[in-house]
Design a protein around this motif. Structure first.
Motif, PDB file in Angstrom:
ATOM      1  N   ALA A  51       0.878  -1.173   0.000  1.00  0.00           N
ATOM      2  CA  ALA A  51       0.000   0.000   0.000  1.00  0.00           C
ATOM      3  C   ALA A  51       0.915   1.223   0.000  1.00  0.00           C
ATOM      4  O   ALA A  51       1.812   1.333   0.840  1.00  0.00           O
ATOM      5  CB  ALA A  51      -0.895   0.010   1.237  1.00  0.00           C
ATOM      6  N   LEU A  52       0.691   2.121  -0.952  1.00  0.00           N
ATOM      7  CA  LEU A  52       1.554   3.299  -1.114  1.00  0.00           C
ATOM      8  C   LEU A  52       0.781   4.580  -0.833  1.00  0.00           C
ATOM      9  O   LEU A  52      -0.416   4.658  -1.117  1.00  0.00           O
ATOM     10  CB  LEU A  52       2.105   3.347  -2.542  1.00  0.00           C
ATOM     11  N   ASP A  53       1.485   5.583  -0.343  1.00  0.00           N
ATOM     12  CA  ASP A  53       0.851   6.879  -0.086  1.00  0.00           C
ATOM     13  C   ASP A  53       0.948   7.827  -1.282  1.00  0.00           C
ATOM     14  O   ASP A  53       0.792   9.032  -1.143  1.00  0.00           O
ATOM     15  CB  ASP A  53       1.431   7.535   1.170  1.00  0.00           C
ATOM     16  N   THR A  54       1.210   7.269  -2.455  1.00  0.00           N
ATOM     17  CA  THR A  54       1.303   8.057  -3.676  1.00  0.00           C
ATOM     18  C   THR A  54       0.642   7.309  -4.822  1.00  0.00           C
ATOM     19  O   THR A  54       0.583   6.086  -4.821  1.00  0.00           O
ATOM     20  CB  THR A  54       2.774   8.378  -4.033  1.00  0.00           C
ATOM     21  N   ASP A  55       0.141   8.059  -5.783  1.00  0.00           N
ATOM     22  CA  ASP A  55      -0.347   7.429  -7.011  1.00  0.00           C
ATOM     23  C   ASP A  55       0.467   7.923  -8.194  1.00  0.00           C
ATOM     24  O   ASP A  55       0.147   7.672  -9.338  1.00  0.00           O
ATOM     25  CB  ASP A  55      -1.850   7.662  -7.218  1.00  0.00           C
ATOM     26  N   SER A  56       1.552   8.631  -7.910  1.00  0.00           N
ATOM     27  CA  SER A  56       2.410   9.174  -8.953  1.00  0.00           C
ATOM     28  C   SER A  56       3.843   8.752  -8.681  1.00  0.00           C
ATOM     29  O   SER A  56       4.554   9.387  -7.894  1.00  0.00           O
ATOM     30  CB  SER A  56       2.298  10.703  -8.977  1.00  0.00           C
ATOM     31  N   THR A  57       4.269   7.670  -9.307  1.00  0.00           N
ATOM     32  CA  THR A  57       5.614   7.162  -9.072  1.00  0.00           C
ATOM     33  C   THR A  57       6.619   7.716 -10.066  1.00  0.00           C
ATOM     34  O   THR A  57       7.817   7.594  -9.850  1.00  0.00           O
ATOM     35  CB  THR A  57       5.631   5.625  -9.167  1.00  0.00           C
ATOM     36  N   GLY A  58       6.141   8.283 -11.167  1.00  0.00           N
ATOM     37  CA  GLY A  58       7.039   8.776 -12.195  1.00  0.00           C
ATOM     38  C   GLY A  58       7.649   7.668 -13.037  1.00  0.00           C
ATOM     39  O   GLY A  58       8.530   7.920 -13.844  1.00  0.00           O
ATOM     40  N   LEU A  59       7.177   6.444 -12.851  1.00  0.00           N
ATOM     41  CA  LEU A  59       7.720   5.313 -13.612  1.00  0.00           C
ATOM     42  C   LEU A  59       6.999   5.174 -14.942  1.00  0.00           C
ATOM     43  O   LEU A  59       5.843   5.557 -15.077  1.00  0.00           O
ATOM     44  CB  LEU A  59       7.564   4.020 -12.805  1.00  0.00           C
ATOM     45  N   ASP A  60       7.690   4.585 -15.907  1.00  0.00           N
ATOM     46  CA  ASP A  60       7.053   4.263 -17.176  1.00  0.00           C
ATOM     47  C   ASP A  60       7.186   2.772 -17.423  1.00  0.00           C
ATOM     48  O   ASP A  60       7.817   2.062 -16.634  1.00  0.00           O
ATOM     49  CB  ASP A  60       7.651   5.085 -18.328  1.00  0.00           C
ATOM     50  N   ALA A  61       6.603   2.283 -18.495  1.00  0.00           N
ATOM     51  CA  ALA A  61       6.568   0.843 -18.772  1.00  0.00           C
ATOM     52  C   ALA A  61       7.951   0.230 -18.922  1.00  0.00           C
ATOM     53  O   ALA A  61       8.109  -0.977 -18.802  1.00  0.00           O
ATOM     54  CB  ALA A  61       5.732   0.564 -20.018  1.00  0.00           C
ATOM     55  N   GLY A  62       8.974   1.049 -19.157  1.00  0.00           N
ATOM     56  CA  GLY A  62      10.328   0.539 -19.301  1.00  0.00           C
ATOM     57  C   GLY A  62      11.056   0.371 -17.979  1.00  0.00           C
ATOM     58  O   GLY A  62      12.167  -0.148 -17.938  1.00  0.00           O
TER      59      GLY A  62
END
Length: 176
Positions: A139-150
């Motif tokens: 469970a994370l306190d963010t919904d924006s990780t900045g990650l992409d499919a790569g």
């Protein structure tokens, strides 16, 4: 020559406090039990049904990883990884990991160690001992990780380390 070191060569950030515990369950197998044959590589690659509960207030998304620590390669083998599962999602239907299936708006399926963006079925070597398949949900306190499919699964885990509010696992086994 004095080789004693009094401090690390680089400042070390303190890790966050131990997270709360999520409860992870499945309609398809019990803790330590056999995964269904359809969850095996070449037998359908069908991800098992998963549910989780106990996410603390402030949860904004979930990270899910299925990992085989018994695989005959350094570091084990990752079969499935999804980041950004919406906080409103507390279960995934059987087959949710199939290519093209949706696990929630905004969720991102990362490449597994097969190199595909889906659930890659259990595949212990023929005649090997039963392997463990650990399904872990964070469970994370963010919904924006900045990650992409790569992004790699390791990068997803490292990037979200400071955002973990709770964690839980369910382990199934599989043997050919």
């Amino acid at each position: 020559m004095n080789l004693e070191r009094t401090q690390p060569p680089h400042p070390v950030e303190h890790l966050p406090a131990a997270p709360a515990e999520l409860t992870v369950t499945s309609e398809d197998f019990v803790e330590g039990g056999q995964l269904p044959q359809s969850a095996g590589f070449g037998f359908g690659n069908v991800s098992p049904q998963l549910s989780w509960s106990g996410a603390p207030e402030g949860t904004r998304s979930f990270l899910l990883v299925c990992h085989d620590p018994d695989a005959p390669c350094i570091g084990g083998f990752t079969h499935w990884a999804v980041v950004g599962i919406p906080a409103s999602t507390t279960s995934l239907a059987q087959g949710a990991g199939m290519h093209g299936a949706s696990v929630g708006a905004g969720a991102l399926t990362l490449a597994n160690d097969y190199g595909t963006h889906d659930y890659g079925g259990a595949a212990p070597p023929q005649g090997d001992h039963a392997h463990r398949y650990v399904f872990t949900v964070w469970a994370l306190d963010t919904d924006s990780t900045g990650l992409d499919a790569g992004a790699s699964v390791a990068k997803a885990q490292f990037t979200t380390l400071g955002n973990v509010l709770a964690r839980g696992s369910l382990t199934g086994t599989y043997q050919l």
